[in-house]
Design a protein around this motif. Structure first.
Motif, PDB file in Angstrom:
ATOM      1  N   CYS A  21      -6.968   9.473   6.823  1.00 49.29           N
ATOM      2  CA  CYS A  21      -5.883  10.659   6.891  1.00 49.29           C
ATOM      3  C   CYS A  21      -6.696  11.734   7.415  1.00 49.29           C
ATOM      4  O   CYS A  21      -7.908  12.085   7.564  1.00 49.29           O
ATOM      5  CB  CYS A  21      -5.683  11.056   5.409  1.00 49.29           C
ATOM      6  N   LEU A  23      -5.576  14.850   6.834  1.00 43.62           N
ATOM      7  CA  LEU A  23      -5.463  16.072   5.857  1.00 43.62           C
ATOM      8  C   LEU A  23      -6.167  15.604   4.502  1.00 43.62           C
ATOM      9  O   LEU A  23      -6.748  14.376   4.668  1.00 43.62           O
ATOM     10  CB  LEU A  23      -3.851  16.400   5.596  1.00 43.62           C
ATOM     11  N   ARG A  24      -6.525  16.487   3.564  1.00 39.04           N
ATOM     12  CA  ARG A  24      -7.266  15.957   2.385  1.00 39.04           C
ATOM     13  C   ARG A  24      -6.329  16.658   1.329  1.00 39.04           C
ATOM     14  O   ARG A  24      -6.886  17.535   0.560  1.00 39.04           O
ATOM     15  CB  ARG A  24      -8.611  16.431   2.425  1.00 39.04           C
ATOM     16  N   CYS A  25      -5.178  16.104   1.300  1.00 41.17           N
ATOM     17  CA  CYS A  25      -4.251  17.011   0.152  1.00 41.17           C
ATOM     18  C   CYS A  25      -4.949  17.000  -1.225  1.00 41.17           C
ATOM     19  O   CYS A  25      -5.530  15.843  -1.788  1.00 41.17           O
ATOM     20  CB  CYS A  25      -3.068  16.336   0.061  1.00 41.17           C
ATOM     21  N   TYR A  27      -4.223  16.851  -4.230  1.00 38.74           N
ATOM     22  CA  TYR A  27      -3.526  15.970  -5.321  1.00 38.74           C
ATOM     23  C   TYR A  27      -3.651  14.420  -4.854  1.00 38.74           C
ATOM     24  O   TYR A  27      -3.259  13.491  -5.722  1.00 38.74           O
ATOM     25  CB  TYR A  27      -1.985  16.278  -5.477  1.00 38.74           C
ATOM     26  N   CYS A  28      -4.150  14.107  -3.929  1.00 37.00           N
ATOM     27  CA  CYS A  28      -4.344  12.720  -3.228  1.00 37.00           C
ATOM     28  C   CYS A  28      -5.848  12.345  -2.986  1.00 37.00           C
ATOM     29  O   CYS A  28      -6.027  11.220  -3.382  1.00 37.00           O
ATOM     30  CB  CYS A  28      -3.512  12.898  -1.816  1.00 37.00           C
ATOM     31  N   MET A  29      -6.733  13.205  -2.466  1.00 31.61           N
ATOM     32  CA  MET A  29      -8.009  12.639  -2.338  1.00 31.61           C
ATOM     33  C   MET A  29      -8.769  13.660  -2.429  1.00 31.61           C
ATOM     34  O   MET A  29      -8.679  14.986  -2.100  1.00 31.61           O
ATOM     35  CB  MET A  29      -8.109  11.952  -0.914  1.00 31.61           C
ATOM     36  N   GLY A  67      -2.765   6.472   3.639  1.00 30.06           N
ATOM     37  CA  GLY A  67      -3.166   7.388   4.867  1.00 30.06           C
ATOM     38  C   GLY A  67      -2.088   7.900   5.598  1.00 30.06           C
ATOM     39  O   GLY A  67      -1.094   7.739   5.312  1.00 30.06           O
ATOM     40  N   ASN A  96       2.640  12.774   7.426  1.00 30.93           N
ATOM     41  CA  ASN A  96       2.403  13.971   6.903  1.00 30.93           C
ATOM     42  C   ASN A  96       2.838  15.192   8.117  1.00 30.93           C
ATOM     43  O   ASN A  96       2.634  16.156   8.144  1.00 30.93           O
ATOM     44  CB  ASN A  96       0.718  14.440   6.680  1.00 30.93           C
ATOM     45  N   SER A 317      -3.733   7.866  -1.148  1.00 35.80           N
ATOM     46  CA  SER A 317      -4.020   7.238   0.174  1.00 35.80           C
ATOM     47  C   SER A 317      -4.060   5.658   0.280  1.00 35.80           C
ATOM     48  O   SER A 317      -3.960   5.301   1.383  1.00 35.80           O
ATOM     49  CB  SER A 317      -5.102   8.110   1.003  1.00 35.80           C
TER      50      SER A 317
HETATM   51 FE1  SF4 Z   1      -2.064  14.003   2.154  1.00 37.36          FE
HETATM   52 FE2  SF4 Z   1      -0.735  11.917   2.792  1.00 37.36          FE
HETATM   53 FE3  SF4 Z   1      -3.220  12.634   3.550  1.00 37.36          FE
HETATM   54 FE4  SF4 Z   1      -2.792  11.880   1.068  1.00 37.36          FE
HETATM   55  S1  SF4 Z   1      -2.485  10.494   2.570  1.00 37.36           S
HETATM   56  S2  SF4 Z   1      -4.290  13.487   2.054  1.00 37.36           S
HETATM   57  S3  SF4 Z   1      -0.791  12.950   0.724  1.00 37.36           S
HETATM   58  S4  SF4 Z   1      -1.426  13.567   4.075  1.00 37.36           S
END
Ligand code: SF4
Ligand code: SAM
Length: 321
Positions: A21, A23-25, A27-29, A67, A96, A317
């Motif tokens: 990914c 991003l590093r949201c 709530y996700c990772m 991901g 995303n 992810s």
């Molecule tokens: Fe964010 Fe989706 Fe990446 Fe998870 S997989 S960090 S939700 S963008």
């Protein structure tokens, strides 16, 4: 037809095409998320064999997830091949939005019109706090381009206590002019230990109560296997939905199978991996008997499945959402 132990027909697969990914949201990772080697991922040829096999057993809808799916090299040609599989009637994507805007004409040309865009805030600074990356402008460009191309857009908003609950009404306001469906998702415990999770204060009822303080909500009929409870707001072009992903009110009609980018199969989001289709394919074993067998042991609901899952909290992810 694939059916489970509780007489539910399975006709929908959620397939992750990468665990990576951009991003590093939170709530996700975690920030230091470790990704698998590319050789551990299902190849394009394996994905096609897998989906052809599943389609022959009645799977008609595929959601491509990750991901971030657009990080997979050659995603568009892969989608074209999936599109050509007999029996697959709908392909949808969850993204995303960071890289997506470049690919919208390609998606449209393939007839892929259902795009779920994840966006948890309408504020650039807060976006950076939630995702740990400065990509708000790119995501908003994707949203604008998707709408300009008349795509069917659902915005996924994960509702996080003390993070974005002050924006619920702002997201609902987006639906006044835009024909989008904004879906508020209860936060689930799949943050890969990126931050502590101790249950939720904001369940779907709390979300609806907050929206009702500002808007009149009219219940819409939900599609047969919908995880969302959908509502219209008088005079708005779009609509809103709430997804009780943590409360798990929708398990009785669940029609999904989840397959990770490395081929792990889950019969429930909350349950353990029950099978690996990549291993089966690489050892030349047939897929369908093993999948059917896994479905015969499927838990009745997400609470039962959670009891079977003993390992540490995963990152969403890896599961694919
Ligand atoms: Fe964010 Fe989706 Fe990446 Fe998870 S997989 S960090 S939700 S963008
Ligand atoms: N990267 C893509 C994206 O973010 O849309 C696809 C993969 S992401 C794992 C799929 C969906 O899972 C996103 O809508 C994301 O918001 C949601 N999600 C991730 N972690 C979650 C969590 N802990 N609780 C609820 N939803 C979550």
């Amino acid at each position: 037809m694939l059916t489970d132990a509780h007489h539910r027909i399975i006709d929908y697969v959620r397939l992750s095409v990468t665990d990576r990914c951009n991003l590093r949201c939170t709530y996700c990772m975690p920030e230091n998320m470790r990704f698998v080697k590319s050789s551990a991922l299902l190849t394009d040829a394996e994905i096609i064999t897998l989906l052809e096999t599943l389609a022959s057993a009645g799977i008609s809808k595929v959601r491509i997830t990750g991901g971030e799916p657009f990080l997979r090299p050659g995603l568009i040609p892969l989608l074209a091949k999936i599109n050509a599989i007999s029996g697959i009637r709908q392909i949808a994507i969850t993204t995303n939005g960071v890289l997506t805007h470049h690919h919208i004409p390609d998606l449209k040309a393939l007839g892929i019109t259902h795009v779920n865009l994840s966006l948890d805030t309408l504020q650039p600074a807060r976006f950076q706090q939630i995702t740990r990356r400065d990509q708000f402008a790119a995501v908003m460009q994707t949203l604008d381009n998707l709408l300009a191309h008349q795509m069917q857009v659902k915005i996924n908003v994960v509702v996080m206590d003390q993070v974005n609950t002050d924006e619920l009404v702002h997201f609902a306001a987006l639906t006044r002019e835009q024909p989008v469906s904004v879906r508020f998702i209860e936060e689930m415990p799949f943050n890969g230990q990126g931050h502590a999770f101790s249950g939720i204060n904001w369940n779907y009822e709390a979300i609806l109560d907050t929206l009702r303080e500002k808007y009149t909500l009219h219940k819409l009929p939900d599609a047969p296997h919908s995880t969302a409870l959908n509502y219209s707001i008088p005079g708005h072009a779009g609509n809103i939905g709430v997804i009780p992903a943590y409360s798990r009110t929708f398990c009785g009609t669940c029609n999904r199978l989840r397959i990770s980018a490395t081929g792990s199969v889950k019969t429930c989001l909350y349950g353990p991996d029950v099978l690996n289709v990549k291993d089966l394919m690489r050892s030349g074993e047939p897929l369908l008997p093993a999948i059917q067998q896994a479905l015969h042991h499927r838990a009745a609901n997400g609470f039962e499945a959670e009891q079977l899952h003993t390992s540490a909290p995963e990152s969403m992810s890896v599961i694919g959402g």
